[in-house]
Design a protein around this motif. Sequence first.
Motif, PDB file in Angstrom:
ATOM      1  N   THR A1061       0.856  -1.186   0.000  1.00  0.00           N
ATOM      2  CA  THR A1061       0.000   0.000   0.000  1.00  0.00           C
ATOM      3  C   THR A1061       0.890   1.233   0.000  1.00  0.00           C
ATOM      4  O   THR A1061       1.737   1.405   0.886  1.00  0.00           O
ATOM      5  N   MET A1062       0.650   2.109  -0.998  1.00  0.00           N
ATOM      6  CA  MET A1062       1.438   3.338  -1.093  1.00  0.00           C
ATOM      7  C   MET A1062       0.536   4.489  -0.668  1.00  0.00           C
ATOM      8  O   MET A1062      -0.557   4.668  -1.192  1.00  0.00           O
ATOM      9  N   LEU A1063       0.998   5.255   0.294  1.00  0.00           N
ATOM     10  CA  LEU A1063       0.248   6.358   0.849  1.00  0.00           C
ATOM     11  C   LEU A1063       0.755   7.670   0.287  1.00  0.00           C
ATOM     12  O   LEU A1063       1.957   7.961   0.360  1.00  0.00           O
ATOM     13  N   THR A1064      -0.159   8.422  -0.308  1.00  0.00           N
ATOM     14  CA  THR A1064       0.173   9.755  -0.828  1.00  0.00           C
ATOM     15  C   THR A1064      -0.751  10.759  -0.184  1.00  0.00           C
ATOM     16  O   THR A1064      -1.802  10.410   0.358  1.00  0.00           O
ATOM     17  N   LYS A1065      -0.369  12.020  -0.262  1.00  0.00           N
ATOM     18  CA  LYS A1065      -1.141  13.059   0.402  1.00  0.00           C
ATOM     19  C   LYS A1065      -1.228  14.290  -0.485  1.00  0.00           C
ATOM     20  O   LYS A1065      -0.220  14.780  -0.964  1.00  0.00           O
ATOM     21  N   ARG A1066      -2.437  14.741  -0.696  1.00  0.00           N
ATOM     22  CA  ARG A1066      -2.699  15.975  -1.400  1.00  0.00           C
ATOM     23  C   ARG A1066      -3.453  16.904  -0.453  1.00  0.00           C
ATOM     24  O   ARG A1066      -4.609  16.678  -0.157  1.00  0.00           O
ATOM     25  N   GLY A1067      -2.775  17.942  -0.036  1.00  0.00           N
ATOM     26  CA  GLY A1067      -3.376  18.829   0.951  1.00  0.00           C
ATOM     27  C   GLY A1067      -3.532  18.102   2.273  1.00  0.00           C
ATOM     28  O   GLY A1067      -2.566  17.616   2.857  1.00  0.00           O
ATOM     29  N   ASN A1068      -4.804  18.053   2.733  1.00  0.00           N
ATOM     30  CA  ASN A1068      -5.092  17.331   3.982  1.00  0.00           C
ATOM     31  C   ASN A1068      -5.680  15.966   3.740  1.00  0.00           C
ATOM     32  O   ASN A1068      -6.118  15.312   4.688  1.00  0.00           O
ATOM     33  N   LYS A1069      -5.742  15.518   2.522  1.00  0.00           N
ATOM     34  CA  LYS A1069      -6.378  14.257   2.186  1.00  0.00           C
ATOM     35  C   LYS A1069      -5.319  13.226   1.842  1.00  0.00           C
ATOM     36  O   LYS A1069      -4.409  13.476   1.060  1.00  0.00           O
ATOM     37  N   GLN A1070      -5.437  12.060   2.427  1.00  0.00           N
ATOM     38  CA  GLN A1070      -4.526  10.956   2.149  1.00  0.00           C
ATOM     39  C   GLN A1070      -5.118  10.061   1.071  1.00  0.00           C
ATOM     40  O   GLN A1070      -6.312   9.814   1.051  1.00  0.00           O
ATOM     41  N   GLN A1071      -4.224   9.603   0.177  1.00  0.00           N
ATOM     42  CA  GLN A1071      -4.632   8.687  -0.882  1.00  0.00           C
ATOM     43  C   GLN A1071      -3.805   7.423  -0.777  1.00  0.00           C
ATOM     44  O   GLN A1071      -2.623   7.454  -0.461  1.00  0.00           O
ATOM     45  N   VAL A1072      -4.462   6.307  -1.040  1.00  0.00           N
ATOM     46  CA  VAL A1072      -3.840   4.991  -0.910  1.00  0.00           C
ATOM     47  C   VAL A1072      -3.868   4.299  -2.263  1.00  0.00           C
ATOM     48  O   VAL A1072      -4.912   4.278  -2.939  1.00  0.00           O
ATOM     49  N   ARG A1073      -2.727   3.732  -2.643  1.00  0.00           N
ATOM     50  CA  ARG A1073      -2.632   2.975  -3.900  1.00  0.00           C
ATOM     51  C   ARG A1073      -2.022   1.613  -3.587  1.00  0.00           C
ATOM     52  O   ARG A1073      -1.152   1.479  -2.734  1.00  0.00           O
ATOM     53  N   GLN A1074      -2.505   0.605  -4.312  1.00  0.00           N
ATOM     54  CA  GLN A1074      -2.009  -0.752  -4.159  1.00  0.00           C
ATOM     55  C   GLN A1074      -0.932  -1.020  -5.203  1.00  0.00           C
ATOM     56  O   GLN A1074      -1.127  -0.739  -6.383  1.00  0.00           O
ATOM     57  N   LEU A1075       0.213  -1.602  -4.752  1.00  0.00           N
ATOM     58  CA  LEU A1075       1.324  -1.958  -5.637  1.00  0.00           C
ATOM     59  C   LEU A1075       1.588  -3.438  -5.504  1.00  0.00           C
ATOM     60  O   LEU A1075       1.654  -3.986  -4.413  1.00  0.00           O
ATOM     61  N   ALA A1076       1.733  -4.107  -6.646  1.00  0.00           N
ATOM     62  CA  ALA A1076       2.028  -5.543  -6.651  1.00  0.00           C
ATOM     63  C   ALA A1076       3.524  -5.726  -6.851  1.00  0.00           C
ATOM     64  O   ALA A1076       4.073  -5.330  -7.874  1.00  0.00           O
ATOM     65  N   ILE A1077       4.182  -6.352  -5.924  1.00  0.00           N
ATOM     66  CA  ILE A1077       5.635  -6.558  -5.949  1.00  0.00           C
ATOM     67  C   ILE A1077       5.882  -8.062  -5.971  1.00  0.00           C
ATOM     68  O   ILE A1077       5.220  -8.818  -5.248  1.00  0.00           O
ATOM     69  N   PRO A1078       6.789  -8.542  -6.788  1.00  0.00           N
ATOM     70  CA  PRO A1078       7.124  -9.976  -6.784  1.00  0.00           C
ATOM     71  C   PRO A1078       7.586 -10.421  -5.406  1.00  0.00           C
ATOM     72  O   PRO A1078       8.308  -9.705  -4.706  1.00  0.00           O
ATOM     73  N   ALA A1079       7.167 -11.592  -5.029  1.00  0.00           N
ATOM     74  CA  ALA A1079       7.481 -12.105  -3.701  1.00  0.00           C
ATOM     75  C   ALA A1079       8.949 -12.409  -3.542  1.00  0.00           C
ATOM     76  O   ALA A1079       9.466 -12.450  -2.421  1.00  0.00           O
ATOM     77  N   GLU A1080       9.654 -12.656  -4.683  1.00  0.00           N
ATOM     78  CA  GLU A1080      11.060 -13.013  -4.568  1.00  0.00           C
ATOM     79  C   GLU A1080      11.946 -11.790  -4.444  1.00  0.00           C
ATOM     80  O   GLU A1080      13.166 -11.909  -4.176  1.00  0.00           O
ATOM     81  N   SER A1081      11.392 -10.611  -4.573  1.00  0.00           N
ATOM     82  CA  SER A1081      12.230  -9.414  -4.519  1.00  0.00           C
ATOM     83  C   SER A1081      12.725  -9.188  -3.093  1.00  0.00           C
ATOM     84  O   SER A1081      12.147  -9.672  -2.111  1.00  0.00           O
ATOM     85  N   THR A1082      13.810  -8.395  -3.038  1.00  0.00           N
ATOM     86  CA  THR A1082      14.410  -8.126  -1.722  1.00  0.00           C
ATOM     87  C   THR A1082      13.460  -7.350  -0.834  1.00  0.00           C
ATOM     88  O   THR A1082      13.349  -7.615   0.384  1.00  0.00           O
ATOM     89  N   LEU A1083      12.704  -6.381  -1.386  1.00  0.00           N
ATOM     90  CA  LEU A1083      11.772  -5.582  -0.615  1.00  0.00           C
ATOM     91  C   LEU A1083      10.677  -6.455   0.001  1.00  0.00           C
ATOM     92  O   LEU A1083      10.314  -6.323   1.177  1.00  0.00           O
ATOM     93  N   ALA A1084      10.152  -7.385  -0.812  1.00  0.00           N
ATOM     94  CA  ALA A1084       9.081  -8.257  -0.310  1.00  0.00           C
ATOM     95  C   ALA A1084       9.591  -9.172   0.794  1.00  0.00           C
ATOM     96  O   ALA A1084       8.924  -9.394   1.823  1.00  0.00           O
TER      97      ALA A1084
END
Length: 1133
Positions: A1061-1084
């Motif tokens: 889940t990627m959280l962004t903010k415009r003004g006072n409102k937060q926006q959430v976006r879903q990102l699909a990352i391969p499970a084998e990646s270092t971040l995952a």
Amino acid sequence: MEATNPKVDEEKARRNKRAQLRVLNVRSPGTGESNKSLDSSLKRHTALIKRIRQSIGLDNRDQILKDVDTLALEKYIDEIAGAVPEGVARCKLEKDVWSAAEVISALHRRFPAKFTPVLVAALGAALAPGNKAALSALAPEQREKEEATRVARQRPLLRVCAELALIGVIRDAPARSGGEWIMRSMRDLLSNDPSLSSMPLLTTFLKSYARPFLGLVPPAAAKQIAAGAEPGTLAADASESADSSAFPSLGTESEDDELVEKEIRDRFKKMCEGYFENVAKKLVIEHKRLQEQDRRNHEAYIRSGEIFEDRQQAYEKMTKSYEKLLASCQTLSELLYMPMPTLPTSSSAGNSIQIGTNAGGLSSDEADEAAFAALGGKWEDEEERRFFEDIQDLREVVPKSILGIEDSKDTAKEHDDNDAEAKKNAEDEEVRKLQEELAVLEASEISLKVNGKAEHQEEDEDDNDDGIATPTPSTPKDGSRPTTPTLAPQGPSQLLTALLARLPDCTNRTLIDQAAVEFAFLNSKAARKRLVKFLTQVPKMRTDLLPHYSRLVATLNKYMPDVGTELVAALDEEFRYLQRKKNVVIELAEVRLKNITFISNLVKFKVVPPHIILHMFKVCLDDFSGTNVDNLALLLEGCGRFLLRNDETKQRFGTMLELMKRKQSLLHFDQRQIMLLENAYYQANPPERTPRQEKERSPVELFIRHLLYDVLTKRTIDKVLKLLRKLDWDDAATRRVLHKVFTKPHKLRYGNVPMLAMLTYDLQRYHPDFAIAVVDQVVEDVRRGLEQNVYSANQRRVAAVKYLGELYIYRLISSGLVFDTLWALVTFGHPKGHPLPQFPCTVDMPDDFFRVRLVCVLLDTCGMCFDRGSQKRKLDNFLVFFQYYILCKEPMPMDTEFMVTDSLEAIRPKMTVLKNIEDAANAIDEMFASITLQNNDPAGGDDSGDDSGDEGERPANEEDEDEEEAVSPDSPIGERGPSPEPELVMTSSQETLGPNEDEDADFAKELAKLVTDTSAESRKVDRRTAQTLWESAVLPPGMRRRHEDGDGAADSADTGIMNFTMLTKRGNKQQVRQLAIPAESTLAVQTRSAQEQDKVEQQHLKRLVLDYEQREEAEEIKALEAKSRPVKIRLAG
């Protein structure tokens, strides 16, 4: 070859040694002059004196004898003589005593004129008795201690002095032994010793020196002679049997070989025998005192049901002193070969209460007495029997010449025969008349049934004899009974006057028996007439003296028959006069009472002949009305029981009783007379009843009852628990007995009810089903008490409620059961559970405050435990309703009001007390309104942490919901109508176990703040872990739940993809976006590992917090148990 006796050989050896040393001391005295060759150094003399002070026993004997032979000693004789008693006091054994005798003999032979007199004076002072004045100033315990110390110090001194008297150092005269000196010392010790504390000295002396000083040898047959032997014949018998005694060779020696003169031996022996006789008399006295104290303890036990501690301590002290005296007397009896005295046995020994023991059963005599008492004997109890039957015989204390027994023996016998024949004829005539009257009475009874009423004839007495002087005098004038004279009485008349003046104070058996003895010594015809006149002038208000005066007459009547005859004649004449004056009821009522009471007591002493008392009954029955009804009742109460059970009168008196009952059924009496006659009849002839059968119990049941009813205390509870656990719990009978005892707390002392609950708690760990059965039975007993409300069971109900509260204290029941009981106490039996003002209820009336008492008992027991959380609110709600319940009744009594006030102040000291029924109704309306509001408010359920630790407890509003449905908050409680049945909502306790999702989110948020802000470890975590923690903290709870659900779904659908889940903010409102990352990646991989680690840490911290709360709760429970459980201190020995 004849066998030798070791004792004989030892005695012969001792006597030979004494004789040899005596020869040296008597025939070879020293000159006392100093020899120049002897050593006179100060050092050696000082060492000798020090050695003598330490001991002159066997250990120092050789060195001291060597120093005596080699040192000059002239200048140190006084110091040596003063040191010898100190050294002698340390000679405990026989060999040390003989060593001391040898050392003193050596000093005596060197300095017979200078050393020996000083030594004898010092030994005499050491053997002197204690100072009486100094001892009397001490406390009893300190005095006994001082006497024991003196005896221990003088015991070795006496033995050494006895040896010195035998070997010629201590002599009464130049040609005599020291036996007189020893006898005089012993006499001084024994004669100035009323407490017999010096008796051990005599015992020690006789054990070793009875043969040389007293000439005693053991009898041939046995160690003790027969009890019939005379004290003065012991020595003669001993000398005659000396040939076959234990010392045969010593008995055949000549008088010249004896070390003590025969005259001294005989005097010494008589002195010891006299002392033993005095000790024997004191033993008999102490034995009687002990029996008397035992009897008093029995009477005190009968009166009060227990023996008080001071009386028990006095009895134990007396028993200890008696046993010590008995042992000493037995020892003297064996040493002097004298018989022990005969100890009298008490007639009431079977009734004695043995302190500290538990008598198991009755003897045969006791069983006979019990059976006789159950069937109804001649006397009501043993004390009454002793008073009327155990009369002293004046012949035992008064000389026969004064009583005149020899002169009147034959005449009295002829007189008795004539009297017996006349009595028999009179009794036969009375029986014949009674039978004729019964036949006439039966005929009249039949005619009564036919006509419907009885014909009653009254004989009018001629009352014109008022001028006749009455033989019943009033209270004697002051001048007729002189006061105590200022001078001692000098003649028989004055002595008799003083005796008669003391008679009103003789109100027990001892004093009246002593008065009889004193009168016997003043016996004369004039004295007997004065006594009879005095006895007829008893004040009419002093009827308490009549039984004792009757005993006096019965004691004297055996040897002075004219006393009883004249008194009976006077009382009979008085009775006839009162019959003529039967219309004078009130004025002569007390005179009649005195006359009948005196006659009744004389009948029981057999002073009044049977035909006279039966004639009096006959006279009263002939005119069965008015005062004769009272006379008959008094006669029946006074002597009816005796006459009905006496062999001489039971047949005729039984016929008279039957006649009285028939006449009573035919005549009409008022209620008072009927009650008088019925009570008197059943007192004289009680209905037959079988003796009460004692319930038979098994030994196991008796043991269990003994443990719980007698042994159980704070100090012995551990011991009782161990013994109960050792019982056979698999046996059904044992388990049934335990259940019965544990469910009847009213049979224990009220203070031991907490101990019973503690035992139940301890046994629960080993037998949980037993504890459950006990709790069930106690709750059932409380319920049964509410249903029945029997007054006789109130004590049991109080104990059961107290027991229930103690069971909660020891965590055997939950608080829900306690609150159920409290609410049941104030609502059970009322219409639909609603107490109404002044509304009568069959099981709880408005003037019955016993339920209020039960509530106070339960609140006093466990109310202090409900001081927080939902339990506090429950108790507050109940107390409001409890006050309303009290106001619904009548005004409380003062004791109940004080009890309620004390209970409320103990648990809620700041609570406002409601004064009237309107305020109570409004308070209840507000209470139920608040409960309803809390139940309807979904956010109001914040009690999860307030009621922690109460396992199995009901929800906080369960009781309140019951009352809420029954009471409307908008109307006064007195006007409420019936309500529909309340709808019960059962909630599972599993729903409240553990936190919900919102609480998990709050917990995670607080945890993140703790980790990021205050923890020092937060600076050491890697960047990815900190980023993960921050994301979990800042995401909204709803997004985080969807995120976690989406991650779980993605992981389950496609294991190769991981959603971020990627959280962004415009003004006072937060926006959430879903990102699909391969499970084998270092971040995952790093994110997944960080999440798992975070989850583990959260669970660990959560467990720590919950464990901390549980530990805190357990500590509170232990602290509560420690307050009520006794502390057991064990001292390491």
